[in-house]
Design a protein around this motif. Structure first.
Motif, mmCIF file in Angstrom:
data_model
loop_
_atom_site.group_PDB
_atom_site.id
_atom_site.type_symbol
_atom_site.label_atom_id
_atom_site.label_comp_id
_atom_site.label_asym_id
_atom_site.label_seq_id
_atom_site.Cartn_x
_atom_site.Cartn_y
_atom_site.Cartn_z
ATOM 1 N N VAL A 359 0.740 -1.197 -0.337
ATOM 2 C CA VAL A 359 -0.383 0.199 -0.396
ATOM 3 C C VAL A 359 0.817 0.993 0.108
ATOM 4 O O VAL A 359 1.163 2.234 -0.737
ATOM 5 N N ALA A 360 2.499 1.384 0.838
ATOM 6 C CA ALA A 360 2.804 3.024 0.595
ATOM 7 C C ALA A 360 3.560 2.741 -0.359
ATOM 8 O O ALA A 360 3.731 3.726 -0.738
ATOM 9 N N LYS A 361 4.241 1.785 -1.193
ATOM 10 C CA LYS A 361 4.452 1.906 -2.850
ATOM 11 C C LYS A 361 3.777 1.909 -3.425
ATOM 12 O O LYS A 361 3.949 3.085 -4.074
ATOM 13 N N SER A 416 -6.314 -8.145 -5.334
ATOM 14 C CA SER A 416 -5.709 -9.537 -4.247
ATOM 15 C C SER A 416 -5.137 -8.995 -2.791
ATOM 16 O O SER A 416 -4.983 -9.716 -2.313
ATOM 17 N N GLY A 417 -5.313 -7.596 -2.478
ATOM 18 C CA GLY A 417 -4.618 -7.024 -1.467
ATOM 19 C C GLY A 417 -2.995 -7.579 -1.830
ATOM 20 O O GLY A 417 -2.065 -7.356 -0.566
ATOM 21 N N ARG A 418 -1.814 -7.763 -2.522
ATOM 22 C CA ARG A 418 -0.412 -7.924 -2.632
ATOM 23 C C ARG A 418 -0.268 -7.879 -3.752
ATOM 24 O O ARG A 418 -0.723 -7.452 -4.499
ATOM 25 N N SER A 419 1.621 -7.562 -4.139
ATOM 26 C CA SER A 419 1.877 -7.148 -5.061
ATOM 27 C C SER A 419 2.366 -8.352 -6.100
ATOM 28 O O SER A 419 2.854 -7.495 -6.908
ATOM 29 N N LEU A 424 -1.062 -11.400 -14.081
ATOM 30 C CA LEU A 424 -2.444 -10.143 -13.396
ATOM 31 C C LEU A 424 -3.465 -10.846 -15.177
ATOM 32 O O LEU A 424 -4.802 -10.716 -14.403
ATOM 33 N N TYR A 425 -3.038 -10.769 -15.882
ATOM 34 C CA TYR A 425 -4.292 -11.074 -17.018
ATOM 35 C C TYR A 425 -5.335 -11.966 -16.868
ATOM 36 O O TYR A 425 -6.593 -12.146 -17.141
ATOM 37 N N HIS A 426 -4.550 -13.012 -16.580
ATOM 38 C CA HIS A 426 -5.483 -14.208 -16.326
ATOM 39 C C HIS A 426 -5.613 -14.197 -15.329
ATOM 40 O O HIS A 426 -7.155 -14.644 -14.525
ATOM 41 N N LEU A 427 -5.558 -13.424 -13.626
ATOM 42 C CA LEU A 427 -6.045 -13.252 -12.659
ATOM 43 C C LEU A 427 -7.967 -12.673 -12.722
ATOM 44 O O LEU A 427 -8.385 -13.314 -12.304
ATOM 45 N N LEU A 428 -7.276 -11.260 -13.598
ATOM 46 C CA LEU A 428 -8.725 -10.466 -13.998
ATOM 47 C C LEU A 428 -9.719 -11.817 -15.095
ATOM 48 O O LEU A 428 -11.055 -11.090 -14.304
ATOM 49 N N GLU A 429 -9.099 -11.677 -15.619
ATOM 50 C CA GLU A 429 -10.399 -13.164 -16.560
ATOM 51 C C GLU A 429 -10.802 -14.060 -16.186
ATOM 52 O O GLU A 429 -12.195 -14.099 -15.520
#
Length: 449
Positions: A359-361, A416-419, A424-429
């Motif tokens: 979050v800070a970054k 996801s709450g994570r970095s 990512l694209y498959h995650l969003l799909e």
């Protein structure tokens, strides 16, 4: 297949004392492999004559561990532990075979080969050297000239391990005794008893000890010593079984991931290494990862569902298709079942926490502004597939004169709450358009900048 003069009959004879040690599991595996390789039979025999130490719960642990490893037996006690047997012979609980052992003790007494001493019964141990022919260790000579006579029945009338071991091997027509090298020193006593009974002994094959990486003998308290640890941590049983095969045996081709069918085809006693095996938890972890990556989604789901339910990630009403889609994109990241909850929790929970360092970054004023811009672009997306999303990210970045990472990092953290995580694209799909937009809105509301 190995040529044998008579049908092979091997046995696994554990003592139920609280856990299935990895050494015992490896012994069971090698017996199972030899039986399957030769077309023989594996007999399961529970050595439960020590009533003070043995419990029904401990017997259940043995059954659970063997079944988890896929080591089915051909004859022996039923899982109900009721004294019945699977096969034509049995029952194979030593605690129920007292009359058989007494018959053999009485026979030795009657023939003058044993005698009573202070209430116990002792066997007249031959006072001559003996050479033990071993299928793995070769010929090993023992000097019995100073050996004391062997107690075969205690004062309370209970038989001693050495007697029941030999009697059961004789009665069950065991052809090959495959056991740990720590039993090698017992073999002269057992051969003497076979000789006293006028019986041909089985072929003995003592497999090497399992040592820790520092060279010490692996004890019940060491990490990785109990099969229950692997069940609890969500190791794939086929991976653990593969690893156990390599503790004293190898396919001789510098390979470490070997299908069990191939091991069965190649396994033979002369190929078992004479030197002690080193236990390497890192190798096991690596092998498990290889099996995880190669597993079908059906197999992964079979492992994941009970683990995720236990960890409170999903309930009985989970979406099976959604879970399979999530598993498909985290599969390369996961090595153990216990890790599934960490990798998959945010797929099923909307109230996940955000990593404070991320979050800070990432959620700086500029980062949040980029998230707003991306959110608007995603809202207008007609196709929400990984390929289409990747193209839209590139188009947006080019139009705004920014690097694509300016949009990737904020949306990943938002959904996801994570970095870090899967593609990512498959995650969003997998999450889908509605869930992605809602999570972007949640982040923007919680971190207004």
């Amino acid at each position: 297949m190995t040529a044998v003069s008579s049908p092979v009959r091997v046995r696994f004879a554990p003592s139920p004392t609280g856990l299935l040690h990895i050494g015992g599991a490896r012994t069971a595996l090698f017996n199972w492999l030899y039986a399957r390789h030769t077309g023989g039979k594996l007999i399961l025999r529970i050595e439960d004559t020590d009533a003070a130490r043995n419990t029904p719960e401990a017997v259940a642990i043995i059954f659970e561990g063997l079944k988890w490893l896929g080591l089915n037996w051909d004859e022996g006690p039923s899982p109900a532990n009721d004294g019945t047997s699977i096969g034509d012979h049995g029952p194979y609980f030593q605690s129920q075979r007292g009359a058989i052992y007494k018959k053999y003790v009485d026979r030795l007494l009657a023939e003058g080969k044993a005698y009573e001493h202070e209430g116990a019964v002792k066997f007249r141990t031959p006072k001559t050297p003996i050479t033990v022919p071993d299928a793995i260790c070769g010929d090993v000579t023992f000097d019995r000239t100073m050996d004391p006579d062997l107690v075969i029945q205690r004062k309370d009338g209970s038989p001693v391990f050495h007697l029941v071991n030999v009697v059961d091997d004789l009665e069950m027509k065991i052809t090959h005794v495959i056991r740990g090298e720590d039993h090698l020193s017992n073999t002269p006593k057992h051969l003497a008893l076979f000789e006293a009974f006028g019986a041909t002994p089985p072929t003995y094959a003592h497999i090497p000890l399992i040592l820790n990486t520092n060279g010490s003998k692996m004890s019940k308290r060491d990490e990785g010593a109990s099969i229950g640890e692997y069940i609890e941590n969500g190791y794939l049983p086929e991976a653990v079984r593969n690893f156990l095969c390599l503790l004293g045996w190898s396919p001789k081709e510098n390979r470490e991931v070997v299908p069990i069918e191939e091991v069965v085809e190649k396994f033979d006693l002369p190929q078992v290494n004479r030197s002690n095996a080193r236990f390497d938890i890192n190798k096991l972890y690596w092998i498990t990862g290889e099996y995880m990556r190669a597993a079908t989604l059906d197999r992964l789901a079979e492992l994941a569902v009970p683990a995720l339910k236990k960890q409170g990630v999903i309930g009985d009403d989970y979406d099976a298709a959604y879970l399979r889609s999530a598993l498909a994109i985290v599969q390369e990241k996961v090595k153990l079942g216990k890790e599934l909850g960490d990798w998959l929790s945010y797929f099923f929970k909307e109230d996940f926490a955000y990593d404070p360092a991320a979050v800070a970054k990432v959620f700086t004023p500029e980062g949040l502004e980029n998230l707003k811009t991306l959110r608007a672009a995603l809202a207008g997306a007609e196709t929400f597939t990984a390929a289409a999303l990747e193209e839209s990210f590139k188009t947006l970045a080019a139009a705004q004169g920014k690097k694509i990472g300016a949009y990737i990092h904020p949306i990943r953290l938002a959904v996801s709450g994570r970095s870090v995580g899967p593609s990512l694209y498959h995650l969003l799909e997998v999450l889908g358009k509605d869930r992605t937009l809602a999570r972007a809105d949640r982040a923007l509301a919680q971190f207004p900048g």
